[in-house]
Design a protein around this motif. Structure first.
Motif, PDB file in Angstrom:
ATOM      1  N   ASP A  30       0.838  -1.194   0.000  1.00 44.05           N
ATOM      2  CA  ASP A  30       0.000   0.000   0.000  1.00 44.05           C
ATOM      3  C   ASP A  30       0.873   1.243   0.000  1.00 44.05           C
ATOM      4  O   ASP A  30       2.059   1.197   0.343  1.00 44.05           O
ATOM      5  CB  ASP A  30      -0.906   0.032   1.247  1.00 44.05           C
ATOM      6  N   TYR A  75      -3.791   5.146  14.928  1.00 46.19           N
ATOM      7  CA  TYR A  75      -4.862   5.148  13.942  1.00 46.19           C
ATOM      8  C   TYR A  75      -5.150   3.719  13.479  1.00 46.19           C
ATOM      9  O   TYR A  75      -4.238   2.890  13.365  1.00 46.19           O
ATOM     10  CB  TYR A  75      -4.477   6.003  12.735  1.00 46.19           C
ATOM     11  N   THR A 133      -7.680   1.359  10.600  1.00 46.20           N
ATOM     12  CA  THR A 133      -8.602   1.301   9.465  1.00 46.20           C
ATOM     13  C   THR A 133      -9.081  -0.129   9.298  1.00 46.20           C
ATOM     14  O   THR A 133      -8.287  -1.034   9.001  1.00 46.20           O
ATOM     15  CB  THR A 133      -7.918   1.769   8.165  1.00 46.20           C
ATOM     16  N   SER A 134     -10.367  -0.346   9.535  1.00 42.70           N
ATOM     17  CA  SER A 134     -10.970  -1.688   9.440  1.00 42.70           C
ATOM     18  C   SER A 134     -10.150  -2.715  10.215  1.00 42.70           C
ATOM     19  O   SER A 134      -9.896  -3.829   9.738  1.00 42.70           O
ATOM     20  CB  SER A 134     -11.100  -2.113   7.970  1.00 42.70           C
ATOM     21  N   TYR A 173     -15.181  -4.730  13.779  1.00 41.48           N
ATOM     22  CA  TYR A 173     -14.031  -4.035  13.207  1.00 41.48           C
ATOM     23  C   TYR A 173     -14.140  -2.539  13.503  1.00 41.48           C
ATOM     24  O   TYR A 173     -15.239  -1.982  13.564  1.00 41.48           O
ATOM     25  CB  TYR A 173     -13.951  -4.283  11.699  1.00 41.48           C
ATOM     26  N   TYR A 174     -12.984  -1.920  13.663  1.00 41.74           N
ATOM     27  CA  TYR A 174     -12.952  -0.524  14.106  1.00 41.74           C
ATOM     28  C   TYR A 174     -12.090   0.324  13.181  1.00 41.74           C
ATOM     29  O   TYR A 174     -10.982  -0.077  12.788  1.00 41.74           O
ATOM     30  CB  TYR A 174     -12.386  -0.457  15.525  1.00 41.74           C
ATOM     31  N   SER A 175     -12.602   1.493  12.828  1.00 41.29           N
ATOM     32  CA  SER A 175     -11.825   2.503  12.106  1.00 41.29           C
ATOM     33  C   SER A 175     -11.883   3.785  12.931  1.00 41.29           C
ATOM     34  O   SER A 175     -12.981   4.284  13.227  1.00 41.29           O
ATOM     35  CB  SER A 175     -12.403   2.762  10.712  1.00 41.29           C
ATOM     36  N   TYR A 195      -9.364   6.406  15.878  1.00 42.16           N
ATOM     37  CA  TYR A 195      -8.122   6.940  16.435  1.00 42.16           C
ATOM     38  C   TYR A 195      -8.236   7.030  17.951  1.00 42.16           C
ATOM     39  O   TYR A 195      -9.327   7.216  18.504  1.00 42.16           O
ATOM     40  CB  TYR A 195      -7.888   8.334  15.844  1.00 42.16           C
TER      41      TYR A 195
END
Length: 302
Positions: A220, A236, A238-239, A267-269, A271
């Motif tokens: 990525d 941070y 992301t998913s 699942y968590y996105s 901060y």
């Protein structure tokens, strides 16, 4: 002189003159002290180099009536080398462990630096660092490497090789992420090599299905300014699996979280900052529709 059974056997089979000479050598060896800055690896390489130099262009042969004596002398020489190695200690590794709830900056012998995230550890050979810049990492760390000889970081699922650059390695559970901030690194996961330049990352994940283990590698783009920003207390996601976010909270704040509900399929996105526990818990659990209670270093989620 103290003799073990192997040495005694060879001495008994040698002619008297040779046995006496070897005994004198062994007695002198017992009075020697190992050099303080020598490892067994260095000693063996030095011995091997001398053997290679002296043996070039030479052929050793024995007459039938002296073959046995020649073989015994070779065996005796091998014993002398083994005895010498008994006096040389194994190189001791330098181990730096950083507990949960803290971050730690470490200066390496060549001026390179490594920042350890919470609950992380590195090991390296300080004595031989100049010619072998190799580190073993458990957990997560950000490296800023001075130019020089190859610099290698080994971790459970792979390794990273660089010359001079800055990069971050996350290696926990079934996931490893290598993110390059500047320069170029070569990442190896299993048999697959991936070259990363600044602003690129490689993620290795494992999935278990019954008895089978499936692995996947994904590359990525990443902003160099975001690489290793956990050093500033910023985290941070992301998913990300909520269970992994919970583990991150436990590491950063040195707490224990127990959940009365199943979090494995969530699942968590988002901060959180490691500066404030209450704020971090609210940012993670409230958006997920979960409540929590705290008591000392214990957190109960429901």
């Amino acid at each position: 002189m103290r003799k073990d059974s192997t040495i005694s056997t060879y001495l008994n089979d040698l002619p008297e003159k040779d046995a006496k000479h070897l005994t004198d050598v062994l007695e002198k060896l017992e009075t020697l002290e190992a050099p303080s800055l020598t490892s067994k690896t260095n000693a063996w390489e030095a011995i091997q180099a001398k053997i290679d130099t002296k043996s070039k262009g030479k052929t050793i042969s024995f007459k039938p009536n002296t073959a046995k004596r020649g073989l015994m002398l070779i065996a005796a020489a091998a014993i002398i080398i083994l005895v010498i190695f008994q006096f040389i200690p194994e190189a001791e590794l330098t181990i730096i462990e950083n507990p949960a709830g803290k971050t730690l900056a470490e200066l390496l012998p060549d001026g390179s630096t490594v920042a350890l995230n919470a609950d992380s550890k590195i090991e390296y050979d300080k004595e031989n660092w100049e010619r072998n810049r190799t580190i073993t990492l458990t957990g997560e760390a950000f490296f800023n490497v001075k130019e020089g000889e190859d610099f290698t970081v080994n971790f459970p699922n792979g390794k990273v090789e660089v010359l001079g650059t800055s990069f971050n390695i996350y290696a926990r559970d079934d996931k490893s992420v290598v993110s390059c901030a500047t320069g170029i690194v070569k990442t190896t996961f299993g048999e697959k090599e991936t070259i990363l330049i600044g602003g690129k990352s490689a993620t290795y994940t494992e999935t278990v299905n019954g008895t089978a283990v499936f692995s996947k590698i994904r590359t990525d783009e990443v902003s160099p300014s975001e690489v290793g920003r956990w050093q500033n207390g910023e985290h941070y996601f992301t998913s990300a699996k909520l269970t992994n976010v919970v583990k991150a909270l436990e590491r950063q704040f040195n707490i224990h979280i127990t959940s009365k509900t199943d979090l494995s399929e969530r699942y968590y996105s988002g901060y959180f900052s490691s500066d404030n526990l209450e704020e971090a818990l609210e940012l993670v659990f409230v958006p997920m529709g979960l409540s929590y209670q705290t008591e000392g270093d214990q957190v109960i989620v429901e």
